[in-house]
Design a protein around this motif. Structure first.
Motif, PDB file in Angstrom:
ATOM      1  N   SER A 263      42.099  47.914  43.838  1.00 15.24           N
ATOM      2  CA  SER A 263      41.331  48.534  43.073  1.00 15.24           C
ATOM      3  C   SER A 263      39.839  48.087  42.550  1.00 15.24           C
ATOM      4  O   SER A 263      38.900  48.788  42.824  1.00 15.24           O
ATOM      5  CB  SER A 263      42.190  49.131  41.598  1.00 15.24           C
ATOM      6  N   VAL A 264      39.873  46.849  42.333  1.00 11.83           N
ATOM      7  CA  VAL A 264      38.684  46.152  42.085  1.00 11.83           C
ATOM      8  C   VAL A 264      37.782  46.130  43.455  1.00 11.83           C
ATOM      9  O   VAL A 264      36.756  46.518  43.415  1.00 11.83           O
ATOM     10  CB  VAL A 264      38.867  44.771  41.666  1.00 11.83           C
ATOM     11  N   SER A 265      38.359  45.843  44.484  1.00 12.98           N
ATOM     12  CA  SER A 265      37.638  46.087  45.719  1.00 12.98           C
ATOM     13  C   SER A 265      37.004  47.271  45.997  1.00 12.98           C
ATOM     14  O   SER A 265      35.789  47.286  46.502  1.00 12.98           O
ATOM     15  CB  SER A 265      38.605  45.594  46.957  1.00 12.98           C
ATOM     16  N   THR A 266      37.688  48.418  45.764  1.00  7.63           N
ATOM     17  CA  THR A 266      37.458  49.621  46.256  1.00  7.63           C
ATOM     18  C   THR A 266      36.196  50.177  45.019  1.00  7.63           C
ATOM     19  O   THR A 266      35.334  50.835  45.525  1.00  7.63           O
ATOM     20  CB  THR A 266      38.541  50.828  45.963  1.00  7.63           C
ATOM     21  N   LYS A 267      36.231  49.774  43.803  1.00  3.49           N
ATOM     22  CA  LYS A 267      35.345  49.890  42.813  1.00  3.49           C
ATOM     23  C   LYS A 267      33.949  49.449  43.395  1.00  3.49           C
ATOM     24  O   LYS A 267      32.741  50.255  42.756  1.00  3.49           O
ATOM     25  CB  LYS A 267      35.724  49.248  41.491  1.00  3.49           C
ATOM     26  N   TYR A 268      33.795  48.445  43.821  1.00  6.29           N
ATOM     27  CA  TYR A 268      32.556  47.897  44.404  1.00  6.29           C
ATOM     28  C   TYR A 268      32.214  47.952  45.790  1.00  6.29           C
ATOM     29  O   TYR A 268      31.128  47.468  46.426  1.00  6.29           O
ATOM     30  CB  TYR A 268      32.615  46.456  43.868  1.00  6.29           C
ATOM     31  N   ALA A 269      32.902  48.663  46.394  1.00  8.37           N
ATOM     32  CA  ALA A 269      32.606  48.895  47.815  1.00  8.37           C
ATOM     33  C   ALA A 269      31.692  49.440  48.363  1.00  8.37           C
ATOM     34  O   ALA A 269      30.985  48.856  49.500  1.00  8.37           O
ATOM     35  CB  ALA A 269      33.861  49.927  48.544  1.00  8.37           C
ATOM     36  N   GLY A 270      30.793  50.378  47.575  1.00  3.49           N
ATOM     37  CA  GLY A 270      29.688  50.693  47.893  1.00  3.49           C
ATOM     38  C   GLY A 270      28.426  49.894  47.506  1.00  3.49           C
ATOM     39  O   GLY A 270      27.363  50.652  47.388  1.00  3.49           O
ATOM     40  N   ARG A 271      28.583  49.081  46.708  1.00  2.86           N
ATOM     41  CA  ARG A 271      27.619  48.558  45.994  1.00  2.86           C
ATOM     42  C   ARG A 271      27.151  47.015  46.694  1.00  2.86           C
ATOM     43  O   ARG A 271      27.929  46.568  47.376  1.00  2.86           O
ATOM     44  CB  ARG A 271      27.907  47.988  44.675  1.00  2.86           C
TER      45      ARG A 271
END
Length: 417
Positions: free
Chosen positions: A409-417
């Motif tokens: 979840s944490v990885s996905t939250k910042y995947a596009g940043r």
């Protein structure tokens, strides 16, 4: 000490002196629901604390954010929205409003995490003083078990990690945060980010190092310092140490934190039903800008996380790492315990935890447990969660689907940043 343990506890805190408060020392009795199992127990989460922080924030602090190429921090709109949603005035917050721990203002839900950067708050003096251990201890009788619990391990004396720490365990560091009881410390580990291979800004620690559990909310001013006191300077020399000596790779604020819902709903000062789910993942950002480099690039490494580690009988050794702060330690140096793990069951309905012999004390919580993973690589397989006040052993959660869910979840939250 008896060899088996189970249960949920009803805790009553010991009141330390006004000069020293602790998140570790508690006195409690077994809840009536578990009396039928003939249980008596007293475990302590291995975070430790000193008195309430009294440092004055920098006159021009800024909120947590991603950094621009020029190193200037900018406040992302989602952080501002969260602050406004909860009636938090950023200027008032950075000038001391964060010290208000009134129940009505203490954010506790998973979605409500906010952690604005206050530049200069964690100066060398404040970091050094965030290591006062508790003055009082608690009973340590343990009995009863309905799950699988192996005999209590023989204590393993923690060994000092050779300095400079960055050459031996570059992923390890110290976590600082503020709670209603004062400035506190834990340990933490840089871990790989699937969304940003080789450029991770993710850190692994214990759930109780970021959230107080069932009767509290998110802690504040959470910051990670990789290779804290990298040269292992003696405590006396740290009195005059520079920020570069104490935090050679910078101070990283957690712009997002996530722990298990089980910890939020069931965790407590001695673990409680949330202990087997006592893990957390942070996404961090540098206090003074990144200069285009991630945390992983800055420290030179990040550990993979194994969510399917071999069964206990197949693991020959685990290494628990951390900055223990309660006596006989002072929180200023990195230590490690190596032992063959056993099993600890808190209740038949809960996942069995890993347990090793170790003399590390409060402050080592959240420190990564490293072992050879299922793919044959050195991997993070657990983190320090609970241990008796007598400091003869430590226990950490087995990382399964719940832990992987938090991590992803944490990885996905910042995947596009």
């Amino acid at each position: 000490m008896k060899t088996k343990f189970q249960g949920e506890f009803d805790m009553r805190p010991i009141r330390p002196s006004s000069a020293e408060r602790t998140g570790r020392g508690t006195r409690r009795k077994v809840s009536p629901a578990l009396a039928a199992f003939g249980l008596t127990a007293a475990l302590a989460l291995t975070a430790t604390a000193c008195g309430p922080g009294d440092s004055t924030a920098d006159s021009k602090p800024s909120a947590s954010a991603t950094a621009s190429a020029t190193g200037q921090l900018q406040i992302p709109s989602d952080v501002l929205d969260q602050l406004k949603k909860h009636g938090i005035d950023l200027d008032k917050w950075k000038n001391g409003a964060w010290r208000n721990w009134d129940r009505a203002t203490w954010l506790r839900e998973a979605k409500d995490y906010v952690n604005p950067i206050i530049q200069g708050l964690w100066d060398p003096d404040r970091m050094r003083k965030a290591d006062k251990p508790p003055k009082e201890s608690v009973p340590h009788d343990i009995s009863g078990d309905k799950g699988i619990t192996d005999p209590v391990p023989t204590p393993v004396r923690a060994a000092a990690v050779k300095a400079p720490y960055h050459q031996n365990l570059p992923e390890l560091g110290k976590l600082f945060f503020d709670s209603p009881e004062g400035s506190m410390v834990c340990s933490a580990t840089v871990v790989q980010d699937p969304a940003h291979p080789g450029k991770s800004n993710m850190v692994w620690t214990a759930g109780h190092c970021v959230h107080a559990g069932a009767k509290g909310g998110w802690y504040r001013n959470i910051a990670f310092v990789p290779s804290y006191n990298n040269a292992a300077l003696p405590t006396a020399q740290l009195q005059k140490a520079t920020r570069q000596q104490i935090a050679p790779y910078g101070v990283y604020w957690a712009d997002w934190a996530q722990t298990s819902q089980q910890w939020i709903e069931g965790g407590g000062p001695t673990g409680g039903q949330g202990a087997p789910y006592d893990f957390a993942v942070l996404h961090v950002t540098p206090e003074k800008g990144s200069n285009g480099k991630s945390l992983e690039e800055t420290v030179g490494g990040a550990l993979p996380v194994d969510f399917n580690a071999p069964a206990v009988p197949k693991i020959s050794s685990m290494a628990a790492n951390g900055f223990p702060a309660a006596p006989p330690y002072d929180g200023q140096k990195l230590f490690q315990c190596k032992d063959k793990p056993g099993r600890l069951s808190l209740a038949a309905s809960l996942p069995t935890m890993y347990r090793i012999g170790c003399t590390m004390t409060g402050g080592s919580s959240g420190g990564g447990w490293i072992a050879t993973g299922s793919d044959g690589r050195a991997s993070l397989v657990s983190n320090t969660s609970i241990g008796p006040v007598t400091a003869g052993w430590l226990a950490g959660p087995r990382l399964g689907k719940e832990a992987k869910g938090v991590y992803d979840s944490v990885s996905t939250k910042y995947a596009g940043r």
